[in-house]
Scaffold this motif. Structure first.
Motif, mmCIF file in Angstrom:
data_model
loop_
_atom_site.group_PDB
_atom_site.id
_atom_site.type_symbol
_atom_site.label_atom_id
_atom_site.label_comp_id
_atom_site.label_asym_id
_atom_site.label_seq_id
_atom_site.Cartn_x
_atom_site.Cartn_y
_atom_site.Cartn_z
ATOM 1 N N ALA A 247 1.630 -7.206 0.210
ATOM 2 C CA ALA A 247 1.687 -5.783 0.529
ATOM 3 C C ALA A 247 2.279 -5.582 1.912
ATOM 4 O O ALA A 247 2.003 -6.365 2.831
ATOM 5 C CB ALA A 247 0.297 -5.151 0.451
ATOM 6 N N ASP A 248 3.108 -4.570 2.028
ATOM 7 C CA ASP A 248 3.564 -4.084 3.326
ATOM 8 C C ASP A 248 2.615 -2.946 3.682
ATOM 9 O O ASP A 248 2.782 -1.811 3.219
ATOM 10 C CB ASP A 248 5.012 -3.596 3.235
ATOM 11 C CG ASP A 248 5.566 -3.133 4.582
ATOM 12 O OD1 ASP A 248 4.755 -2.779 5.467
ATOM 13 O OD2 ASP A 248 6.798 -3.099 4.732
ATOM 14 N N ALA B 32 4.014 0.296 5.379
ATOM 15 C CA ALA B 32 4.840 1.133 4.505
ATOM 16 C C ALA B 32 4.089 1.587 3.259
ATOM 17 O O ALA B 32 4.566 2.455 2.524
ATOM 18 C CB ALA B 32 6.110 0.378 4.102
ATOM 19 N N LEU C 120 3.481 -0.332 0.612
ATOM 20 C CA LEU C 120 4.154 -0.930 -0.552
ATOM 21 C C LEU C 120 3.379 -2.159 -1.019
ATOM 22 O O LEU C 120 3.087 -3.065 -0.236
ATOM 23 C CB LEU C 120 5.586 -1.336 -0.196
ATOM 24 C CG LEU C 120 6.603 -0.214 -0.140
ATOM 25 C CD1 LEU C 120 7.944 -0.743 0.407
ATOM 26 C CD2 LEU C 120 6.819 0.403 -1.518
ATOM 27 N N THR D 62 3.212 -5.349 -3.786
ATOM 28 C CA THR D 62 3.967 -6.178 -4.720
ATOM 29 C C THR D 62 3.002 -6.839 -5.694
ATOM 30 O O THR D 62 2.032 -7.484 -5.277
ATOM 31 C CB THR D 62 4.774 -7.258 -3.985
ATOM 32 O OG1 THR D 62 5.642 -6.644 -3.036
ATOM 33 C CG2 THR D 62 5.599 -8.086 -4.961
ATOM 34 N N LYS E 287 6.886 -6.384 -9.317
ATOM 35 C CA LYS E 287 7.054 -4.941 -9.189
ATOM 36 C C LYS E 287 6.572 -4.497 -7.825
ATOM 37 O O LYS E 287 5.598 -5.034 -7.294
ATOM 38 C CB LYS E 287 6.242 -4.202 -10.270
ATOM 39 C CG LYS E 287 6.738 -4.390 -11.687
ATOM 40 C CD LYS E 287 5.880 -3.564 -12.646
ATOM 41 C CE LYS E 287 6.369 -3.701 -14.072
ATOM 42 N NZ LYS E 287 5.532 -2.903 -15.015
ATOM 43 N N ARG E 288 7.246 -3.494 -7.266
ATOM 44 C CA ARG E 288 6.823 -2.919 -5.992
ATOM 45 C C ARG E 288 6.340 -1.494 -6.253
ATOM 46 O O ARG E 288 7.036 -0.705 -6.910
ATOM 47 C CB ARG E 288 7.958 -2.922 -4.964
ATOM 48 C CG ARG E 288 8.488 -4.309 -4.658
ATOM 49 C CD ARG E 288 9.378 -4.303 -3.446
ATOM 50 N NE ARG E 288 8.594 -4.261 -2.206
ATOM 51 C CZ ARG E 288 9.140 -4.068 -1.004
ATOM 52 N NH1 ARG E 288 10.445 -3.863 -0.880
ATOM 53 N NH2 ARG E 288 8.376 -4.063 0.076
ATOM 54 N N ILE E 289 5.151 -1.192 -5.759
ATOM 55 C CA ILE E 289 4.522 0.104 -6.024
ATOM 56 C C ILE E 289 4.242 0.791 -4.695
ATOM 57 O O ILE E 289 3.671 0.188 -3.776
ATOM 58 C CB ILE E 289 3.203 -0.083 -6.802
ATOM 59 C CG1 ILE E 289 3.458 -0.834 -8.121
ATOM 60 C CG2 ILE E 289 2.524 1.255 -7.070
ATOM 61 C CD1 ILE E 289 2.197 -1.304 -8.808
ATOM 62 N N GLN E 290 4.666 2.057 -4.597
ATOM 63 C CA GLN E 290 4.392 2.843 -3.408
ATOM 64 C C GLN E 290 3.001 3.462 -3.523
ATOM 65 O O GLN E 290 2.647 4.024 -4.560
ATOM 66 C CB GLN E 290 5.439 3.953 -3.251
ATOM 67 C CG GLN E 290 5.267 4.809 -2.007
ATOM 68 C CD GLN E 290 5.576 4.046 -0.730
ATOM 69 O OE1 GLN E 290 6.622 3.421 -0.623
ATOM 70 N NE2 GLN E 290 4.644 4.082 0.222
#
Length: 399
Positions: free
Chosen positions: A58-59, A62, A64, A66, A75-78
């Motif tokens: 995870a970022d 931001a 985000l 993963t 997959k990247r999820i906001q």
């Protein structure tokens, strides 16, 4: 379950009620509870359930996340808010630790566990199903919890050194025969041998950490924040309470602002940040308290439940709780049957312990003084009698 059933080595059983007013705790199957919670969550239109997904990274700044899906694709999820409830070995917490100055402590205790099963007898429970059954043996114990299929799940908790001794001697049957003969008879010798050989030996550990949040973008709950040993049965309850406390703080943050719809999703970033920080600041003390209480309860279960001093205090506190229920509350009652915060439970328990000890000391002193006065009076009466007899004899000899 209404109490503990204590099993002696001779097979004698003694019931110890959890509560003087007859309140009970519930033994709930984990898989059934998970299904119930998933069914409840699926009824919310804004909830999407994704099975077979694994958190990868995870970022946090931001927002985000993963994940690896069931097909092995990334997959990247906001996300507006990342909630880590991924257990004692939380990857979300590990990611937080790279971004925040987190105080973290993970401790393995010197005891492990192994599970066994106890089948029904003639189609019914082999023992009373309304008790948690305990075979306390000082440094180790066996417990048994009832299941809806009329079996019992039995768990042996003991130091790793004893496990090693059994492994080297191959004597699990002899061990049970020496320390848990009545349980061995109900479980079956073949079952004990087979399950000890095939079932894994698990470790026991607890975690304390702080803070639970980072920049209003992520929060950890449940075992991710405060894993504990299982001896108070409060791990799941504490996790549910985490959610309740967090929701309460977020709703209160909304109520301080006019013109809102009442949905916590309407909180601004700054409001959410402040709410999460408040949650972390206020929840840490309670989490630390229940982690310590759970560890202490292991000592109580495996040894103190047969100690005369413990039994005297339990009886005395139960009696006082009946007379003044709001002033004297047994520790187990505060933890299991009230919503008193865990940290306040510990403080109240310590105060109760201090004045109970003083009261017992004063009572013992008064009793000793009274005994001394009575003894002195008896001795005085006896001395007067001897003096009278001596005088009478002297008078008679004088004649």
């Amino acid at each position: 379950m209404h109490g503990r059933m204590i099993h002696s080595r001779s097979g004698e059983q003694i019931s110890q009620a959890y509560d003087v007013f007859g309140r009970h705790i519930n033994s709930i199957g984990r898989s059934a509870l998970i299904r119930l919670l998933l069914d409840a969550a699926s009824e919310y239109p804004q909830v999407t359930l994704c099975f077979g997904h694994e958190f990868v990274d995870a970022d946090l700044d931001a927002g985000l996340v993963t994940v690896l899906d069931a097909r092995g694709e990334r997959k990247r999820i906001q996300a507006d808010l990342i909630v880590g409830t991924d257990g004692a070995y939380s990857k979300v917490r590990q990611r937080m630790m790279t971004r925040v100055r987190m105080n973290y402590m993970q401790t393995y205790i010197e005891h492990g566990y192994c599970e066994f099963s106890m089948p029904p007898v003639d189609g019914d429970y082999a023992m009373d199903p309304n008790h948690l059954h305990i075979w306390p043996r000082g440094s180790f114990m066996l417990i048994a919890l009832p299941n809806v299929d009329k079996t019992f799940t039995c768990t042996l908790f003991m130091p790793w050194a004893r496990f090693d001794q059994i492994e080297s001697s191959g004597g699990i049957e002899a061990f049970f025969s020496a320390y848990f003969p009545d349980a061995l008879k109900l479980m079956g010798r073949e079952t004990v041998r087979a399950e000890y050989a095939s079932n894994p030996k698990g470790s026991l550990m607890y975690i304390k950490c702080t803070p639970y949040t980072y920049k209003g973008r992520v929060v950890i709950l449940g075992d991710s924040a405060h894993a504990m040993v299982p001896f108070y049965g409060q791990g799941m309850n504490c996790g549910f309470e985490d959610v309740e406390k967090l929701d309460e703080i977020m709703v209160n943050a909304l109520s301080r602002v006019d013109g809102r719809s009442g949905n916590t999703s309407d909180l601004t970033d700054d409001e959410l940040h402040r709410a999460l920080d408040e949650y972390s600041r206020t929840r840490t003390e309670d989490a630390y308290a229940i982690v310590d209480l759970a560890l202490e309860n292991y000592v109580e279960m495996r040894s103190r439940v047969v100690d005369l001093a413990y039994l005297f205090r339990k009886h005395l506190e139960g009696l006082l709780h009946k007379i003044v229920p709001s002033r004297v509350i047994p520790l187990y009652t505060m933890v299991s049957f009230t919503s008193i915060p865990y940290s306040i439970v510990v403080r109240q328990w310590n105060r109760q312990t201090a004045w109970l000890r003083r009261a017992i000391w004063i009572t013992a002193t008064i009793a000793a003084a009274g005994t001394g006065v009575l003894l002195a009076r008896r001795l005085g009466e006896r001395a007067l009698g001897i003096q009278w007899m001596a005088g009478a004899l002297q008078h008679k000899n004088g004649k």
